[in-house]
Design an enzyme around this catalytic site. Structure first.
Site, short mmCIF file in Angstrom:
data_model
loop_
_atom_site.label_atom_id
_atom_site.label_comp_id
_atom_site.label_asym_id
_atom_site.label_seq_id
_atom_site.Cartn_x
_atom_site.Cartn_y
_atom_site.Cartn_z
N GLY A 16 29.06 51.98 80.66
CA GLY A 16 27.69 52.44 80.85
C GLY A 16 27.56 53.66 81.73
O GLY A 16 26.48 54.26 81.81
N SER B 213 31.92 44.28 77.65
CA SER B 213 31.32 44.51 78.95
C SER B 213 29.92 45.12 78.80
O SER B 213 29.05 44.50 78.21
CB SER B 213 32.25 45.39 79.80
#
Length: 516
Positions: free
Chosen positions: A130, A206
């Protein structure tokens, strides 16, 4: 790419073709040149080997800073697709020393078998972290060798993804919007690469798996995928104090943020950047934005309470409001060891016996004594491993089990636990630490890493996992010839370890009755 977001808590359907043009798709391998495929925006030339075709750096969308993406423009001629496109802006990290300042970064990559084919299942990979990464870091050739088309994507990261500010439409969700636009591109163009546009599996690890958890509840994602696979995702997780990094406060969610909170954080950082309006913020050089310490990590969280995520995804899933598709989802046996190893031992500060007690007290308050008795130091090789065991069970196992159990009320769910405690460490981490079956340690078993050589037994496990994942993409079940039977969730969670693939009682193994 590589995957982790160990510092997140340090802060935290179909559309028409572009311009109305809809060319007839070229069935893979039937044209005069197998390296050339015609997409809805123009032809691309990739790389052909004896076993695969690889197309890299295909633009799927464009977007201004903090704007909704739109499909890429039509092109003339044949675009070179033999090398990756630019990575989205990022500053890198200790485990991923890469960087980029290029906002023109919405590219994807397609890997297919070399042999001609059609109606192959399509797998769309959403990388983790991210704040760093890009689609081209994941080598999809082993998956494609099982007869699937694999698409890996770039999407906006950090402050360019999760930034919230008054007046920005659907702010705090730009990475999610990019992922949806990439999935729309896949629906329009899968057939040109030999894929079945009606059989798309979104899978990720994730932060990528967390994003898929959000997509399961996003109205805009309806119909864009037929199934999902989530590896070590945090959709249902909260955060006790100190759970990811020392000193981090408790938080009710791991990486979701209300739109009000997102805008408040955005205003605070706008002041640090010397801006009091959007025009100023959009005019800033990328380098100036990235120069603010931790700014990428602060905005890893996605915002809800907007058109993309109308409500908190974990709440929507708890109440049964999500897209009903088959799910393959799980976690690793020792999820939290890497977070402890990176945030304590790498800094030369392993958890001490005294600190273990302090961490438990700060995380669990009046329940600290019960937790310490359930996880006594004498049962572990070190205080660091004891703390990792507590957080693996409390955060990861509890969140994963709740997610899978809730989803299984409405859809087929196949749960797993990656349990190879000798999994090779492929990140540049040198601490003397027993990583065990660490967070994202399963990645080299699906996407081969030259930094992660596998033993013969581990290669067999890799072959089994690739078989499971591609079977799931093909039929909605991981089961297939030559593989140990994998039950639905009600029959157990599949443990994945070398020469030891079998169902287990996941809740008992992670003491989830204690954590109720």
């Amino acid at each position: 790419m590589r995957i982790l977001h160990a510092t997140v808590a340090a802060a935290v359907l179909l559309t028409g073709c572009a311009a109305g043009l809809r060319p007839e798709p070229v069935t893979a391998g039937t044209g005069p040149d197998p390296a050339v495929v015609r997409t809805d925006t123009g032809a691309v030339r990739g790389t052909v080997t004896d076993r695969h075709r690889l197309f890299q750096g295909i633009p799927y969308a464009t977007a201004g800073r903090w704007e909704t993406p739109v499909p890429a423009r039509n092109r003339t001629g044949v675009k070179d697709a033999t090398k990756p496109g630019a990575m989205c802006p990022q500053v890198g990290s200790v485990y991923a020393p890469i960087s980029s300042t290029d906002e023109d970064c919405l590219f994807l990559n397609v890997t297919t078998p070399r042999a001609p084919g059609r109606d192959r299942p399509v797998m769309v990979w959403i990388h983790g972290d991210g704040a760093v990464g890009a689609g081209h870091f994941s080598d999809a050739r082993k998956l494609a060798s099982r007869g699937v088309v694999v698409v890996t994507i770039n999407y906006r990261l950090g402050v360019f993804s999760g930034f919230g500010y008054p007046g920005l439409k659907d702010s705090g969700t730009y990475g999610l919007q990019d992922q949806q636009e990439a999935l729309r591109w896949v629906r329009r163009n899968a057939a040109a690469f030999g894929g079945d546009p009606s059989n798309v599996t979104a899978f990720g690890v994730s932060f990528g798996a967390l994003a898929i958890g959000g997509q399961l509840t996003s109205p805009g994602a309806k119909g864009l995928f037929r199934r999902v696979a989530m590896q070590s995702g945090e959709t249902m997780m909260d955060m006790p104090a100190n759970s990811i990094v020392p000193g981090a406060p408790a938080a009710p969610t791991f990486a979701w943020r209300s739109i009000e909170e997102a805008q408040a954080v955005g205003r605070a950082y706008a002041e640090r950047l010397g801006c009091d309006d959007l025009a100023c913020l959009r005019a800033l050089p990328v380098r100036k934005i990235l120069a603010i310490p931790q700014i990428m990590n602060v905005f890893q969280a996605y915002a809800y309470g907007n058109g993309v995520l109308p409500e908190l995804p974990s709440k929507a899933i708890r109440e049964g409001r999500f897209h009903r598709v088959p799910v393959l989802a799980g976690a690793t046996r020792d999820e939290h060891r890497i977070f402890v190893g990176m945030n304590y031992d790498v800094q030369g500060r392993p958890v001490t016996a005294e600190q273990y007690g302090t961490l438990i007290k700060e995380a669990f308050g009046d329940d600290a004594g019960r937790v310490a008795r359930e996880y006594p130091l004498a049962s572990y090789a070190s205080p660091s491993q004891a703390w990792a065991a507590v957080m693996t069970d409390r955060l990861w196992a509890r969140g994963t089990h709740e997610q899978n159990t809730l989803l299984a009320r409405h859809a087929p769910v196949y749960g797993y636990e990656f349990a190879d405690r000798k999994a090779p460490m492929f990140l540049p981490l040198e601490a003397d630490f027993d990583w065990g079956a660490f967070h994202a340690g399963d990645l080299p078993y699906l996407f081969p890493e030259k930094e992660a050589p596998l033993s013969p037994a581990q290669r067999r496990l890799s072959d089994q996992m690739v078989g499971y994942w591609t079977n799931f993409a093909r039929t909605g079940s991981p089961n297939g010839s030559g593989l140990p039977a994998w039950p639905r969730l009600s029959g157990g969670t599949q443990s994945l370890a070398p020469d030891a693939v079998r169902p287990i009682d996941y809740a008992a193994g992670h003491r989830l009755s204690f954590w109720k």
